[in-house]
Motif scaffolding. Structure first.
Motif, PDB file in Angstrom:
ATOM      1  N   SER A   1      47.061  60.220  27.007  1.00  0.00           N
ATOM      2  CA  SER A   1      45.967  61.073  27.485  1.00  0.00           C
ATOM      3  C   SER A   1      44.840  60.277  28.115  1.00  0.00           C
ATOM      4  CB  SER A   1      45.392  61.871  26.306  1.00  0.00           C
ATOM      5  OG  SER A   1      46.385  62.687  25.758  1.00  0.00           O
TER       6      SER A   1
ATOM      7  N   ILE B   1      55.304  51.503  26.308  1.00  0.00           N
ATOM      8  CA  ILE B   1      55.564  51.752  24.878  1.00  0.00           C
ATOM      9  C   ILE B   1      55.996  53.206  24.701  1.00  0.00           C
ATOM     10  CG2 ILE B   1      54.530  51.753  22.574  1.00  0.00           C
ATOM     11  CD1 ILE B   1      52.590  49.570  23.626  1.00  0.00           C
ATOM     12  N   TYR B   2      55.276  54.115  25.345  1.00  0.00           N
ATOM     13  CA  TYR B   2      55.707  55.506  25.406  1.00  0.00           C
ATOM     14  C   TYR B   2      54.974  56.194  26.548  1.00  0.00           C
ATOM     15  CZ  TYR B   2      51.565  56.156  22.402  1.00  0.00           C
ATOM     16  OH  TYR B   2      50.297  56.111  21.872  1.00  0.00           O
TER      17      TYR B   2
ATOM     18  N   GLU C   1      64.440  54.565  24.135  1.00  0.00           N
ATOM     19  CA  GLU C   1      63.400  55.465  23.603  1.00  0.00           C
ATOM     20  C   GLU C   1      62.733  56.283  24.710  1.00  0.00           C
ATOM     21  OE1 GLU C   1      62.776  52.085  21.946  1.00  0.00           O
ATOM     22  OE2 GLU C   1      64.143  52.824  20.408  1.00  0.00           O
TER      23      GLU C   1
ATOM     24  N   LEU D   1      64.329  64.977  26.753  1.00  0.00           N
ATOM     25  CA  LEU D   1      63.688  66.114  26.076  1.00  0.00           C
ATOM     26  C   LEU D   1      62.974  67.024  27.065  1.00  0.00           C
ATOM     27  CD1 LEU D   1      62.138  64.578  22.822  1.00  0.00           C
ATOM     28  CD2 LEU D   1      63.884  66.354  22.990  1.00  0.00           C
TER      29      LEU D   1
ATOM     30  N   VAL E   1      45.172  55.468  17.554  1.00  0.00           N
ATOM     31  CA  VAL E   1      46.306  54.629  17.956  1.00  0.00           C
ATOM     32  C   VAL E   1      46.267  53.307  17.195  1.00  0.00           C
ATOM     33  CG1 VAL E   1      47.375  53.378  19.887  1.00  0.00           C
ATOM     34  CG2 VAL E   1      46.441  55.663  20.267  1.00  0.00           C
TER      35      VAL E   1
ATOM     36  N   ASP F   1      49.005  51.975  14.485  1.00  0.00           N
ATOM     37  CA  ASP F   1      49.664  50.679  14.723  1.00  0.00           C
ATOM     38  C   ASP F   1      49.506  49.751  13.521  1.00  0.00           C
ATOM     39  OD1 ASP F   1      50.726  51.235  17.164  1.00  0.00           O
ATOM     40  OD2 ASP F   1      49.235  50.141  18.337  1.00  0.00           O
TER      41      ASP F   1
ATOM     42  N   ARG G   1      59.102  49.962  14.677  1.00  0.00           N
ATOM     43  CA  ARG G   1      58.280  50.213  15.867  1.00  0.00           C
ATOM     44  C   ARG G   1      58.574  51.574  16.527  1.00  0.00           C
ATOM     45  NH1 ARG G   1      53.375  48.300  16.899  1.00  0.00           N
ATOM     46  NH2 ARG G   1      53.164  50.030  18.304  1.00  0.00           N
ATOM     47  N   PRO G   2      59.824  51.966  16.724  1.00  0.00           N
ATOM     48  CA  PRO G   2      60.062  53.268  17.380  1.00  0.00           C
ATOM     49  C   PRO G   2      59.461  54.443  16.605  1.00  0.00           C
ATOM     50  CG  PRO G   2      62.064  51.944  17.423  1.00  0.00           C
ATOM     51  CD  PRO G   2      61.085  51.207  16.540  1.00  0.00           C
TER      52      PRO G   2
ATOM     53  N   ASN H   1      55.750  54.424  17.299  1.00  0.00           N
ATOM     54  CA  ASN H   1      55.502  54.938  18.651  1.00  0.00           C
ATOM     55  C   ASN H   1      55.654  56.453  18.719  1.00  0.00           C
ATOM     56  OD1 ASN H   1      55.128  52.301  19.418  1.00  0.00           O
ATOM     57  ND2 ASN H   1      57.189  52.059  20.263  1.00  0.00           N
ATOM     58  N   ASP H   2      56.659  56.983  18.028  1.00  0.00           N
ATOM     59  CA  ASP H   2      56.855  58.444  18.004  1.00  0.00           C
ATOM     60  C   ASP H   2      55.625  59.125  17.417  1.00  0.00           C
ATOM     61  OD1 ASP H   2      59.358  58.298  19.049  1.00  0.00           O
ATOM     62  OD2 ASP H   2      60.434  58.779  17.206  1.00  0.00           O
TER      63      ASP H   2
ATOM     64  N   ASN I   1      52.528  57.966  17.254  1.00  0.00           N
ATOM     65  CA  ASN I   1      51.395  57.855  18.174  1.00  0.00           C
ATOM     66  C   ASN I   1      51.517  58.846  19.326  1.00  0.00           C
ATOM     67  OD1 ASN I   1      49.241  56.169  17.483  1.00  0.00           O
ATOM     68  ND2 ASN I   1      50.479  54.334  17.820  1.00  0.00           N
ATOM     69  N   LEU I   2      52.727  59.013  19.820  1.00  0.00           N
ATOM     70  CA  LEU I   2      52.944  59.963  20.911  1.00  0.00           C
ATOM     71  C   LEU I   2      52.583  61.384  20.452  1.00  0.00           C
ATOM     72  CD1 LEU I   2      54.064  60.910  23.646  1.00  0.00           C
ATOM     73  CD2 LEU I   2      56.351  60.750  22.702  1.00  0.00           C
TER      74      LEU I   2
ATOM     75  N   ASP J   1      48.905  61.837  20.077  1.00  0.00           N
ATOM     76  CA  ASP J   1      48.291  61.943  21.403  1.00  0.00           C
ATOM     77  C   ASP J   1      48.365  63.389  21.900  1.00  0.00           C
ATOM     78  OD1 ASP J   1      47.265  60.232  23.834  1.00  0.00           O
ATOM     79  OD2 ASP J   1      48.681  61.678  24.665  1.00  0.00           O
TER      80      ASP J   1
ATOM     81  N   PHE K   1      57.821  67.640  22.225  1.00  0.00           N
ATOM     82  CA  PHE K   1      57.897  66.276  21.671  1.00  0.00           C
ATOM     83  C   PHE K   1      57.605  66.298  20.168  1.00  0.00           C
ATOM     84  CE2 PHE K   1      56.626  64.084  25.938  1.00  0.00           C
ATOM     85  CZ  PHE K   1      57.942  64.102  26.341  1.00  0.00           C
TER      86      PHE K   1
ATOM     87  N   THR L   1      60.356  67.941  18.083  1.00  0.00           N
ATOM     88  CA  THR L   1      61.616  67.208  18.101  1.00  0.00           C
ATOM     89  C   THR L   1      61.508  65.855  17.403  1.00  0.00           C
ATOM     90  OG1 THR L   1      62.002  68.206  20.258  1.00  0.00           O
ATOM     91  CG2 THR L   1      63.511  66.468  19.609  1.00  0.00           C
ATOM     92  N   LEU L   2      60.394  65.159  17.628  1.00  0.00           N
ATOM     93  CA  LEU L   2      60.290  63.790  17.115  1.00  0.00           C
ATOM     94  C   LEU L   2      59.891  63.744  15.646  1.00  0.00           C
ATOM     95  CD1 LEU L   2      58.573  62.076  20.199  1.00  0.00           C
ATOM     96  CD2 LEU L   2      61.001  62.152  19.636  1.00  0.00           C
TER      97      LEU L   2
END
Lengths: 111, 150
Positions: A22, A51-52, A83, A90, B24, B28, B38-39, B42-43, B45-46, B49, B116, B119-120
């Motif tokens: 964002s 990273i994403y 990833e 999706l 974030v 982390d 890590r994945p 990241n999921d 954090n996404l 967000d 997202f 699903t995540l």
């Protein structure tokens, strides 16, 4: 997020590092808009070091893809990790863009 | 290899996009301190967000400063995140999630963020508690810490 740019013949490769979220999507979008506005640009966005990418980032790609079409340019992507590919799947974005495995493969192709 | 140690941290941010950076950093650091892959970090954090952006951009009827609480906890088996805000009552689980499709010129992005999140994450729960929206995300963790920063 950091953005680096490389010119390779008729191509411009934009490499993004870090998070497209964002907060950073706006800067990413402005950079693409500036490049595309010149018209007839062939851009490749290299995502191998991100990273994403959040929905704000996907919005930027969508707008840039349309903008490129309207200005007789192209916008391709490369370097999607497993990833990142999952996020594209999706959102059913995989079919909207020309996606290459890597920058190296694009550059190895004859123009 | 040892199991992921339990722990809890929390943070309060203001309702600006810029302050989301603090979340974030917290996620982390918390993920690294607990050896979470890590994945998964990241999921999370996404998803944060998407949800925080939504609350900050559309959740308030006024221009005043509001506080948003974020609490992270891990008990070994799952990572739980609670987000608490005093915005308009809003259950993101009920948001329309149209199936994406169609050519680029017609494509809309609406609903992608919640897709997202649903699903995540393994579970998304919502309650309205007094004047607060309380959203709880759960993400299952592998049985043992892999300790890797992939």
């Amino acid at each position: 997020m950091e953005i680096a740019e490389q010119r390779a013949g008729h191509l411009t490769i934009i490499e993004v590092k870090g998070r497209i979220d964002s907060n950073t999507a706006k800067v990413f979008g402005e950079r693409l808009t500036t490049l595309i506005a010149a018209g007839g640009q062939r851009l490749v966005v290299d995502l191998k070091n991100i990273i994403y990418i959040s929905s704000a980032g996907f919005r930027v790609l969508l707008v840039a893809g349309r903008h490129a079409e309207e200005t007789n340019g192209t916008l391709a992507l490369c370097g999607l990790s497993t990833e990142i590919q999952r996020l594209f799947d999706l959102g059913a974005f995989t079919d909207l863009f020309e996606i290459h495995p890597s920058r190296e493969e694009i550059l190895a192709k004859p123009a | 290899m040892s199991a992921i140690a339990p722990g809890k941290v929390s943070l309060v941010i203001g309702n600006t996009l810029a302050e989301m950076e603090k979340v974030v950093d917290l996620v982390d650091h918390f993920g690294a301190a607990h050896g979470i892959d890590r994945p998964i970090v990241n999921d999370l954090n996404l998803c944060l967000d998407e949800l925080l952006n939504n609350t900050i951009s559309y959740g308030y009827d006024d221009e005043a400063r509001h506080e948003i609480g974020v609490e992270l906890s891990v008990d070994g088996a799952e990572w739980v995140v609670e987000i608490r805000d005093d915005g308009r009552p809003f259950d993101p689980r009920r948001l329309d999630m149209p199936a994406p499709g169609g050519p680029i010129k017609d494509r809309k992005i609406g609903g992608l963020g919640i897709r997202f999140v649903k699903t995540l994450m393994d579970d998304v729960d919502y309650v309205r508690s007094g004047r607060y929206n309380v959203l709880t995300l759960r993400k299952k963790l592998p049985g043992e810490a892999s300790g890797g920063n992939r």
